[in-house]
Scaffold this motif. Structure first.
Motif, PDB file in Angstrom:
ATOM      1  N   ARG A 265       8.945   4.831   0.641  1.00 18.39           N
ATOM      2  CA  ARG A 265       8.199   4.892   1.420  1.00 18.39           C
ATOM      3  C   ARG A 265       7.940   3.497   1.550  1.00 18.39           C
ATOM      4  O   ARG A 265       6.943   3.666   3.349  1.00 18.39           O
TER       5      ARG A 265
ATOM      6  N   THR B  67       9.972   1.638   3.171  1.00 19.31           N
ATOM      7  CA  THR B  67      10.015   1.449   4.517  1.00 19.31           C
ATOM      8  C   THR B  67       9.975   2.021   5.509  1.00 19.31           C
ATOM      9  O   THR B  67       9.730   1.573   6.715  1.00 19.31           O
ATOM     10  N   ILE B  68       9.734   2.889   5.756  1.00 23.14           N
ATOM     11  CA  ILE B  68       8.522   3.656   6.429  1.00 23.14           C
ATOM     12  C   ILE B  68       6.949   3.318   7.082  1.00 23.14           C
ATOM     13  O   ILE B  68       6.871   3.106   7.917  1.00 23.14           O
ATOM     14  N   VAL B  69       6.700   2.574   6.380  1.00 28.19           N
ATOM     15  CA  VAL B  69       5.020   1.891   6.405  1.00 28.19           C
ATOM     16  C   VAL B  69       5.303   0.529   7.203  1.00 28.19           C
ATOM     17  O   VAL B  69       3.984   0.022   8.319  1.00 28.19           O
ATOM     18  N   CYS B  70       6.400  -0.343   6.557  1.00 26.01           N
ATOM     19  CA  CYS B  70       7.482  -1.659   7.155  1.00 26.01           C
ATOM     20  C   CYS B  70       6.532  -1.389   8.982  1.00 26.01           C
ATOM     21  O   CYS B  70       7.753  -1.251   9.472  1.00 26.01           O
TER      22      CYS B  70
ATOM     23  N   ASN C 235      -0.382  13.208   3.880  1.00 25.47           N
ATOM     24  CA  ASN C 235       1.126  12.304   3.806  1.00 25.47           C
ATOM     25  C   ASN C 235       2.450  13.215   3.352  1.00 25.47           C
ATOM     26  O   ASN C 235       3.323  12.315   3.129  1.00 25.47           O
TER      27      ASN C 235
ATOM     28  N   VAL D 264      14.122  14.734   1.278  1.00 30.39           N
ATOM     29  CA  VAL D 264      13.207  14.586   2.114  1.00 30.39           C
ATOM     30  C   VAL D 264      12.773  13.114   3.762  1.00 30.39           C
ATOM     31  O   VAL D 264      13.989  13.313   4.081  1.00 30.39           O
ATOM     32  N   ARG D 265      12.640  12.428   2.749  1.00 35.22           N
ATOM     33  CA  ARG D 265      12.286  11.150   3.148  1.00 35.22           C
ATOM     34  C   ARG D 265      13.549  10.677   3.806  1.00 35.22           C
ATOM     35  O   ARG D 265      13.467  10.103   4.862  1.00 35.22           O
ATOM     36  N   ARG D 266      15.063  10.968   2.751  1.00 34.83           N
ATOM     37  CA  ARG D 266      15.745   9.638   3.047  1.00 34.83           C
ATOM     38  C   ARG D 266      16.879  10.656   2.977  1.00 34.83           C
ATOM     39  O   ARG D 266      18.025  10.279   2.692  1.00 34.83           O
TER      40      ARG D 266
ATOM     41  N   VAL E 162       8.206  13.639   5.292  1.00 33.80           N
ATOM     42  CA  VAL E 162       8.317  12.182   4.928  1.00 33.80           C
ATOM     43  C   VAL E 162       7.592  11.191   3.851  1.00 33.80           C
ATOM     44  O   VAL E 162       8.573   9.737   4.155  1.00 33.80           O
ATOM     45  N   ALA E 163       6.292  11.103   4.597  1.00 37.95           N
ATOM     46  CA  ALA E 163       5.385  10.248   3.827  1.00 37.95           C
ATOM     47  C   ALA E 163       4.794  10.036   1.917  1.00 37.95           C
ATOM     48  O   ALA E 163       4.183  10.141   1.934  1.00 37.95           O
TER      49      ALA E 163
ATOM     50  N   GLN F 276       0.600  -1.426   0.107  1.00 36.95           N
ATOM     51  CA  GLN F 276      -0.138   0.002   0.260  1.00 36.95           C
ATOM     52  C   GLN F 276       0.490   1.336  -0.352  1.00 36.95           C
ATOM     53  O   GLN F 276       0.314   2.336  -0.214  1.00 36.95           O
TER      54      GLN F 276
ATOM     55  N   GLY G 165      16.527  13.729   4.965  1.00 34.61           N
ATOM     56  CA  GLY G 165      16.584  14.886   6.287  1.00 34.61           C
ATOM     57  C   GLY G 165      16.598  16.401   6.020  1.00 34.61           C
ATOM     58  O   GLY G 165      16.052  17.396   7.197  1.00 34.61           O
ATOM     59  N   VAL G 166      15.680  17.077   4.702  1.00 35.61           N
ATOM     60  CA  VAL G 166      15.944  18.224   4.491  1.00 35.61           C
ATOM     61  C   VAL G 166      14.740  18.276   4.968  1.00 35.61           C
ATOM     62  O   VAL G 166      13.550  18.297   2.786  1.00 35.61           O
ATOM     63  N   VAL G 167      13.261  18.378   5.812  1.00 31.88           N
ATOM     64  CA  VAL G 167      12.130  18.593   5.616  1.00 31.88           C
ATOM     65  C   VAL G 167      11.239  19.453   5.674  1.00 31.88           C
ATOM     66  O   VAL G 167      10.746  19.817   5.102  1.00 31.88           O
TER      67      VAL G 167
END
Lengths: 418, 214
Positions: free
Chosen positions: A101, A103-106, A338, A313-315, A341-342, A33, A317-319
């Motif tokens: 993406r 990776t962060i949902v796992c 979302n 951003v996500r990987r 990062v998402a 997903q 770190g410049v968010v």
């Protein structure tokens, strides 16, 4: 084509983290997903963890602790063969942008994108790399840019931009504080960013230059999974920065370039840099905080939203920085669901946009992004990656949408109070 | 020696030894693969990221879709139920006191056992139904997933049958299934009960270095 070379690379690439990841997966399928390729097509083959199947098989058969006992009872997976590798070459290169993406949902926290990257190295060892990436790598090594941009072409474009904004730009300036590198997409398609940088840096009083020996930020080696090429391209930038004795190398609006230079680069070349890598968005945000650049009081009133480039951003770190900058110039900045990062990938990162075979799937996968965009109904879409920008523009055209895509640095320059 | 005595005697020693040694072997084996040091300059602490990672993945990221919500609910029902039974069921506490730790602790009442078991069963069954009906799950599942699910189901089922402890044979059957489960554990995906901490830790450290809280 060599299946044994691929197997050997898989085995060598499985370190403690990869082993922990492969052992922790409970096949829950939640990563599906998170993947825009699965979401847009419903094709189960695009489930992120399924893309790791060759690596999982090699691990369980050749390397996993206790696999020797299981092998005695015939309880290990079949050997990975050429047919399997050919099938997975398409999955690993066409249907994964390394956006992370999944990776962060796992729930187990498995870095599937990182393992896809390692799997691509096995594909390289097997000689199974999409034609588009091979060609881009050859041009990057031989000419200096994956799009074949020669130093003379760069010099011409820089001169035109300098003339356009009326600010001289000195190439190969020894002792400059900042060395700017650019993505091929910026140099060819979005070259106005060079003029934008000239205006911003002039106001900030920054000493900067561009090297004619290492102007290209794109690292096709990282995208295709070829460490030797990745190392050569990073080393080229390191050598130029050292030659020009700069204090900073500014990574441009290009997602994976930042990851390749800042996070992977020192590990690739095997030493710490004697300069600092800073992303252009970090630098701009810093300059704003220091009061060195000033923007007009009048704000952009278009309803704008921000597409987060995954590797920045996500990987990366410049968010927060891009959001600070957008709020500086926009009076109507609205976040997508979302966001940050998402956020959902543009569909063309990780070398997918350089892979002609993947074009149809890439356009199809944009449906997931379109859904996000439609929910906020922006009048303009801002991003901070030349590749994302190009991919988004193409997809927006394909889908018959009317939505200008803007580069953040150029937008800041547009509202510069100079 | 009765069947019950075998399952509570030598077979228990064998199964728990395979469980402990096998799991340790696998954990040490994974750690021994090692990792190259990362010499990029961290933006923030990798250690803090690894610690945060342990907790962040307890809740899903990237938006709530049906898939995530289903797993979240069913997964927590099963795991919380299972750990509740494992740790607080009166026969377990007594067995662990006599055979493993030497002391006891508070146990759940009978009604609590029944409620917890039903929650755990519902969660496990929901997860398994999903595994055999959802196209994604069908594609990625292998024999290990099904064996682990069924062994756990049987361990729970025989545990319920043995609740009253009125029949030695039912108690022995439960012990036997649990011992098979214990011996299967180190060789299977059941190891995720341990390896998830490593997995979350490594990824947490990755994001921690980069200053990202995913």
């Amino acid at each position: 084509m060599s299946a044994s070379a691929a197997i050997e690379t898989f085995v060598n690439n499985i370190d403690a983290s990869a082993a922990a990841y492969l052992d922790a997966c409970v096949h829950c399928g939640q990563c599906a997903q998170a993947c825009h390729f699965y979401e847009a097509t419903g094709d189960v083959r695009y489930t992120p963890v399924w893309k790791l199947e060759p690596m999982r098989r090699v691990y369980k058969r050749h390397k996993a602790p206790l696999s020797g006992i299981k092998k005695m009872f015939g309880l290990v997976p079949d050997e990975v063969d050429e047919d399997m590798l050919k099938e997975w070459e398409v999955l690993l290169y066409d249907s994964c942008t390394l956006c992370g993406r999944c990776t962060i949902v796992c729930p187990m926290g498995i870095d599937i994108a990182g393992l896809v990257r390692k799997s691509r190295e096995a594909m390289v060892a097997a000689g199974l790399v999409p034609e588009g990436l091979v060609g881009a790598a050859e041009r990057a090594i031989e000419i200096g840019s994956p799009l074949g941009i020669k130093p003379e072409t760069l010099a011409k474009i820089v001169a035109e931009q300098a003339e356009e904004v009326g600010i001289p730009i000195e190439l190969d300036k020894v002792g400059a504080d900042y060395m700017i590198i650019l993505s091929a997409m910026e140099i060819l398609n979005f070259y106005e960013v060079i003029g934008a940088l000239a205006r911003i840096f002039k106001q900030a009083g920054i000493s900067w230059t561009i090297s004619t020996e290492a102007y290209e930020a794109t690292n096709i080696g990282v995208q295709m999974g070829n460490k030797d090429i990745a190392r050569t391209l990073v080393q080229r930038i390191v050598d130029a920065a050292e030659k020009l004795q700069v204090k900073y190398v500014v990574s441009p609006e290009c997602g994976h370039a930042y990851s390749a230079l800042n996070w992977e680069g020192p590990n690739l070349v095997g030493k710490s840099y004697n300069f600092q890598v800073i992303h252009i968005l970090e630098l701009l945000d810093q300059l704003v905080h220091e009061g060195r650049i000033k923007t007009k009081a009048e704000l952009d009133q278009r309803r704008v939203t921000f597409h987060d480039p995954c590797q920045i951003v996500r990987r990366g770190g410049v968010v927060q920085q891009p959001r600070n900058l957008l709020n500086l110039v926009s009076g109507n900045f609205i976040e997508m669901e979302n966001a940050g990062v998402a956020n959902i990938c543009c569909g063309g990162g990780g070398g997918v946009s350089a892979n002609a075979r993947a074009e149809e799937l890439r356009i199809k996968s944009f449906a997931a992004k379109k859904k996000q965009l439609d929910a906020v109904g922006p009048e303009a879409l801002v991003t901070a990656c030349g590749n994302c920008r190009n991919v988004l523009e193409e997809a927006i055209d394909e889908y018959g949408m009317v939505l200008p895509v803007l580069g953040l640095t150029e937008l800041v320059a547009e509202y510069l109070d100079d | 020696m009765t069947f019950l005595e075998i399952t509570e005697g030598p077979l228990w020693v064998l199964a728990s030894s395979v469980f402990v040694l096998g799991a340790l072997w696998r954990i040490v084996g994974i750690i021994r693969f090692g990792r190259k040091p990362d010499i990029s300059i961290p933006r923030a602490s990798a250690l803090m990221g690894a610690i945060k990672g342990q907790f962040l993945h307890f809740v899903p990221h990237g938006g709530f879709s049906f898939r995530t919500l289903y797993h979240l609910v069913a997964g927590y029902m099963f795991h919380l139920g299972l750990f509740g039974l494992l740790i607080y069921a009166a026969p377990h506490v007594l067995f662990l006191k006599e055979n493993v730790v030497g002391f006891d602790w508070v146990t759940m009442p009978r009604w609590g056992f029944i409620l917890t078991a039903e929650i755990a069963f519902a969660g496990l069954i929901l997860l398994w139904i999903r595994r055999i009906s959802d196209p994604v799950m069908i594609k990625i599942s292998d024999a290990d997933d099904h064996i682990a699910s069924w062994l756990t189901f049987l361990a729970m089922l025989t545990g319920c049958l043995a609740l009253e402890e009125s029949h030695d044979s039912l108690r022995a059957l439960h012990m036997l299934v649990v011992e098979i489960w214990l011996m299967y554990f180190p060789f299977s995906r059941l190891m995720h009960a341990v390896t998830f901490m490593f997995s979350r830790g490594y990824t947490g450290a990755f994001f921690g270095r980069r200053g990202v809280v995913p």
